[in-house]
Scaffold this active site. Structure first.
Site, PDB file in Angstrom:
ATOM      1  N   ARG A  63      -4.696   3.815   2.172  1.00  0.00           N
ATOM      2  CA  ARG A  63      -5.674   3.273   1.490  1.00  0.00           C
ATOM      3  C   ARG A  63      -6.234   2.285   2.497  1.00  0.00           C
ATOM      4  O   ARG A  63      -7.518   2.271   2.561  1.00  0.00           O
ATOM      5  CB  ARG A  63      -5.307   2.880   0.038  1.00  0.00           C
ATOM      6  CG  ARG A  63      -6.758   2.371  -0.571  1.00  0.00           C
ATOM      7  CD  ARG A  63      -6.453   2.162  -1.950  1.00  0.00           C
ATOM      8  NE  ARG A  63      -7.609   1.516  -2.704  1.00  0.00           N
ATOM      9  CZ  ARG A  63      -7.523   0.370  -3.512  1.00  0.00           C
ATOM     10  NH1 ARG A  63      -6.617  -0.245  -3.466  1.00  0.00           N
ATOM     11  NH2 ARG A  63      -8.725   0.042  -3.973  1.00  0.00           N
ATOM     12  N   HIS A  67      -9.987   2.100   4.052  1.00  0.00           N
ATOM     13  CA  HIS A  67     -11.094   1.122   3.462  1.00  0.00           C
ATOM     14  C   HIS A  67     -11.361   0.445   5.058  1.00  0.00           C
ATOM     15  O   HIS A  67     -12.620  -0.023   5.184  1.00  0.00           O
ATOM     16  CB  HIS A  67     -10.428   0.105   2.800  1.00  0.00           C
ATOM     17  CG  HIS A  67     -10.414   0.549   1.356  1.00  0.00           C
ATOM     18  ND1 HIS A  67     -10.296  -0.189   0.141  1.00  0.00           N
ATOM     19  CD2 HIS A  67     -10.449   1.884   0.690  1.00  0.00           C
ATOM     20  CE1 HIS A  67     -10.232   0.375  -0.931  1.00  0.00           C
ATOM     21  NE2 HIS A  67     -10.385   1.768  -0.649  1.00  0.00           N
ATOM     22  N   GLU A  89     -13.477  -9.293   4.799  1.00  0.00           N
ATOM     23  CA  GLU A  89     -13.345  -7.919   4.268  1.00  0.00           C
ATOM     24  C   GLU A  89     -12.294  -7.807   3.245  1.00  0.00           C
ATOM     25  O   GLU A  89     -12.297  -7.442   2.014  1.00  0.00           O
ATOM     26  CB  GLU A  89     -13.198  -6.755   5.316  1.00  0.00           C
ATOM     27  CG  GLU A  89     -14.596  -6.627   5.890  1.00  0.00           C
ATOM     28  CD  GLU A  89     -14.243  -5.520   6.959  1.00  0.00           C
ATOM     29  OE1 GLU A  89     -13.420  -4.530   6.696  1.00  0.00           O
ATOM     30  OE2 GLU A  89     -15.163  -5.552   8.154  1.00  0.00           O
ATOM     31  N   ASN A  95     -10.771  -4.769  -2.443  1.00  0.00           N
ATOM     32  CA  ASN A  95      -9.455  -4.782  -1.428  1.00  0.00           C
ATOM     33  C   ASN A  95      -8.267  -5.465  -1.965  1.00  0.00           C
ATOM     34  O   ASN A  95      -7.101  -5.453  -1.514  1.00  0.00           O
ATOM     35  CB  ASN A  95      -9.955  -5.362  -0.264  1.00  0.00           C
ATOM     36  CG  ASN A  95     -10.916  -4.276   0.749  1.00  0.00           C
ATOM     37  OD1 ASN A  95     -10.677  -2.982   0.286  1.00  0.00           O
ATOM     38  ND2 ASN A  95     -11.834  -4.781   1.292  1.00  0.00           N
ATOM     39  N   HIS A 195      -4.737  10.870  -2.878  1.00  0.00           N
ATOM     40  CA  HIS A 195      -4.544  10.688  -4.334  1.00  0.00           C
ATOM     41  C   HIS A 195      -3.395  11.236  -4.735  1.00  0.00           C
ATOM     42  O   HIS A 195      -2.718  11.157  -5.823  1.00  0.00           O
ATOM     43  CB  HIS A 195      -5.702  10.592  -5.191  1.00  0.00           C
ATOM     44  CG  HIS A 195      -6.657   9.488  -4.921  1.00  0.00           C
ATOM     45  ND1 HIS A 195      -7.828   9.436  -5.627  1.00  0.00           N
ATOM     46  CD2 HIS A 195      -6.458   8.473  -4.103  1.00  0.00           C
ATOM     47  CE1 HIS A 195      -8.650   8.423  -5.226  1.00  0.00           C
ATOM     48  NE2 HIS A 195      -7.939   7.860  -4.256  1.00  0.00           N
TER      49      HIS A 195
HETATM   50  C1  HEM Z   1     -13.374   9.800  -3.855  1.00  0.00           C
HETATM   51  C2  HEM Z   1     -13.488   8.573  -3.345  1.00  0.00           C
HETATM   52  C3  HEM Z   1     -12.426   7.625  -3.660  1.00  0.00           C
HETATM   53  C4  HEM Z   1     -12.279   6.902  -4.788  1.00  0.00           C
HETATM   54  C5  HEM Z   1     -13.228   6.521  -5.851  1.00  0.00           C
HETATM   55  C6  HEM Z   1     -11.002   6.010  -4.750  1.00  0.00           C
HETATM   56  C7  HEM Z   1     -10.772   5.071  -5.615  1.00  0.00           C
HETATM   57  C8  HEM Z   1      -9.505   4.666  -5.616  1.00  0.00           C
HETATM   58  C9  HEM Z   1      -8.804   3.806  -6.654  1.00  0.00           C
HETATM   59  C10 HEM Z   1      -9.792   3.079  -7.612  1.00  0.00           C
HETATM   60  C11 HEM Z   1      -7.427   3.496  -6.209  1.00  0.00           C
HETATM   61  C12 HEM Z   1      -6.420   2.605  -7.277  1.00  0.00           C
HETATM   62  C13 HEM Z   1      -6.342   1.154  -6.450  1.00  0.00           C
HETATM   63  C14 HEM Z   1      -5.497   0.305  -7.329  1.00  0.00           C
HETATM   64  O1  HEM Z   1      -5.811   0.163  -8.676  1.00  0.00           O
HETATM   65  O2  HEM Z   1      -4.630  -0.317  -6.683  1.00  0.00           O
HETATM   66  C15 HEM Z   1      -7.241   4.295  -5.371  1.00  0.00           C
HETATM   67  C16 HEM Z   1      -5.971   4.289  -4.784  1.00  0.00           C
HETATM   68  C17 HEM Z   1      -5.491   5.087  -3.635  1.00  0.00           C
HETATM   69  N1  HEM Z   1      -6.479   5.474  -2.732  1.00  0.00           N
HETATM   70 FE1  HEM Z   1      -8.435   6.163  -3.298  1.00  0.00          FE
HETATM   71  N2  HEM Z   1     -10.473   6.672  -3.656  1.00  0.00           N
HETATM   72  C18 HEM Z   1     -10.968   7.530  -2.947  1.00  0.00           C
HETATM   73  C19 HEM Z   1     -10.735   8.099  -1.958  1.00  0.00           C
HETATM   74  C20 HEM Z   1      -9.546   7.761  -1.071  1.00  0.00           C
HETATM   75  C21 HEM Z   1      -9.571   8.282   0.240  1.00  0.00           C
HETATM   76  C22 HEM Z   1     -10.521   9.209   1.097  1.00  0.00           C
HETATM   77  C23 HEM Z   1      -8.257   8.022   0.549  1.00  0.00           C
HETATM   78  C24 HEM Z   1      -7.506   8.247   1.958  1.00  0.00           C
HETATM   79  C25 HEM Z   1      -7.787   8.977   2.830  1.00  0.00           C
HETATM   80  C26 HEM Z   1      -7.579   7.185  -0.749  1.00  0.00           C
HETATM   81  C27 HEM Z   1      -6.511   6.707  -0.604  1.00  0.00           C
HETATM   82  C28 HEM Z   1      -5.798   6.213  -1.698  1.00  0.00           C
HETATM   83  C29 HEM Z   1      -4.438   5.818  -1.973  1.00  0.00           C
HETATM   84  C30 HEM Z   1      -3.403   6.410  -0.858  1.00  0.00           C
HETATM   85  C31 HEM Z   1      -4.364   5.248  -3.028  1.00  0.00           C
HETATM   86  C32 HEM Z   1      -3.070   4.562  -3.606  1.00  0.00           C
HETATM   87  C33 HEM Z   1      -2.962   3.118  -2.930  1.00  0.00           C
HETATM   88  C34 HEM Z   1      -1.408   2.446  -3.356  1.00  0.00           C
HETATM   89  O3  HEM Z   1      -0.665   3.288  -4.181  1.00  0.00           O
HETATM   90  O4  HEM Z   1      -1.436   1.485  -3.038  1.00  0.00           O
HETATM   91  N3  HEM Z   1      -8.606   7.207  -1.645  1.00  0.00           N
HETATM   92  N4  HEM Z   1      -8.487   4.818  -4.849  1.00  0.00           N
END
Ligand code: HEM
Length: 334
Positions: A63, A67, A89, A95, A195
């Site tokens: 993530r 970002h 940032e 973030n 995800h």
């Molecule tokens: C479609 C658009 C996307 C939205 C709206 C979105 C939004 C989010 C949100 C709200 C979280 C939860 C963060 C938290 O509460 O800690 C999250 C987690 C995550 N996102 Fe996305 N995301 C998107 C696309 C992506 C993309 C393109 C990637 C990577 C290429 C990605 C990788 C991740 C990962 C790996 C997590 C888990 C992070 C963790 O466990 O610390 N996301 N995302």
């Protein structure tokens, strides 16, 4: 005649060369073969041991990398810490949930690299390699990473807004962010397959599970599987008092990088509203169905999209540097 030719060189040819030779054109997987031949081995060893002791590292790094790349390019601008003169940032609200372990993995790898080959390997290259290694450690695809990125000379909190998708956005808004960075709807779906690992905090989906659409406190989004919705309501019951409560993005195989995220969407097990929306929108649903049925296709397209992501807005020597410390510019500036 001679002055005309000089003028032509100065105003027509040189600017053209400067435009076509962007940072990404200089990248190659063999960039450090002479200056730091063990770079891949060092990064891999450090992040592997970090992931073993802190299993939240991998998803966090993925993530973090996303970002970093979507805000002004893959240039480690997300690693800079704020100071009295500049809000970086990293301190943007979106973030703040990036886990410290992901940053720590990069810092540790950079420390080892500074011992082996001081001042050579950029923090942005370390983050790109670390992400690739950690994804493959969770069972995801392994892909080659072109190297030679330079680190940013700036990092501003104000640059973040509008560049990152949020779970309450419509599919149109999300696709327009991806498209502004050169990604198709299919690539956006493949990347969001990330995800399949990691966590989301309750506040990111609370409006789906409590008082949905102005209903009673226990009413939830009907596109959610009822048992899943009730389990989430229970898990998040104290989320207003304890903002650290989070649940797995992929409830079926949480720590494994696989195509279960896409299979989940068809069963009402998508956690974020934006995840579930990818299944119902005609621009994205064919790809959700393809990846749910075919993990090989998902891995192939995810790897290709990650390679494309990793060269987004890359800096060159002209507008970047190799930072000595990943959290600070080499010369202190505002
Ligand atoms: C479609 C658009 C996307 C939205 C709206 C979105 C939004 C989010 C949100 C709200 C979280 C939860 C963060 C938290 O509460 O800690 C999250 C987690 C995550 N996102 Fe996305 N995301 C998107 C696309 C992506 C993309 C393109 C990637 C990577 C290429 C990605 C990788 C991740 C990962 C790996 C997590 C888990 C992070 C963790 O466990 O610390 N996301 N995302």
């Amino acid at each position: 005649m001679v002055p005309m030719r000089r003028l032509f060189l100065l105003f027509v040819v040189l600017p053209f060369i400067a435009v076509v030779v962007s940072g990404a054109d200089n990248l190659t997987p063999r960039y450090y073969r002479r200056t730091c031949p063990k770079v891949e081995q060092i990064v891999s060893e450090v992040v592997t041991s970090k992931q073993i002791t802190s299993p939240t590292t991998a998803a966090g790094a993925l993530r973090l990398f996303f970002h970093d790349c979507f805000v002004g390019g893959c240039d480690a601008s997300m690693l800079i810490t704020s100071n009295a003169f500049n809000q970086a940032e990293r301190d943007a609200e979106i973030n703040l949930s990036l886990p410290g372990d992901a940053f720590d993995a990069v810092v540790r790898a950079k420390t080892q690299l500074e011992l082996a080959c001081p001042g050579v390997v950029s923090c942005s290259d370390v983050l790109a390699l670390a992400t690739r290694d950690l994804v493959s450690m969770l069972g995801g695809p392994f892909y080659s990473v072109a190297l030679g990125r330079k680190d940013s000379l700036a990092s501003h909190l104000r640059s973040v807004e509008g560049n990152l998708p949020r779970p309450n956005m419509t599919v149109s808004q999300i696709l327009s962010i991806f498209s502004s960075k050169g990604f198709t709807a299919q690539e956006a779906v493949a990347l969001t397959g990330a995800h399949t690992v990691g966590f989301s905090h309750c506040k990111e989906y609370a409006s789906r599970i409590y008082g949905y659409n102005g209903g009673s406190q226990s009413s939830y989004d009907p596109s959610l599987n009822p048992r899943y919705a009730q389990a989430l309501q229970k898990a998040c019951a104290n989320y207003r008092r304890d903002s650290t409560i989070a649940t797995f993005n992929d409830v079926m195989t949480p720590g494994k990088f696989d195509n279960m995220y896409f299979q989940n969407l068809a069963r009402g097990l998508g956690l974020l509203a934006s995840d579930q929306a990818l299944l119902s929108d005609p621009r994205t649903s064919p790809f959700v169905r393809l990846y749910a049925a075919n993990q090989t296709a998902f891995f192939h397209d995810f790897a290709a999209a990650m390679q494309k992501l990793s060269i987004l807005g890359v800096k060159s020597r002209r507008n970047g540097e190799v930072r000595r410390r990943c959290d600070q510019f080499n010369t202190i500036s505002a």
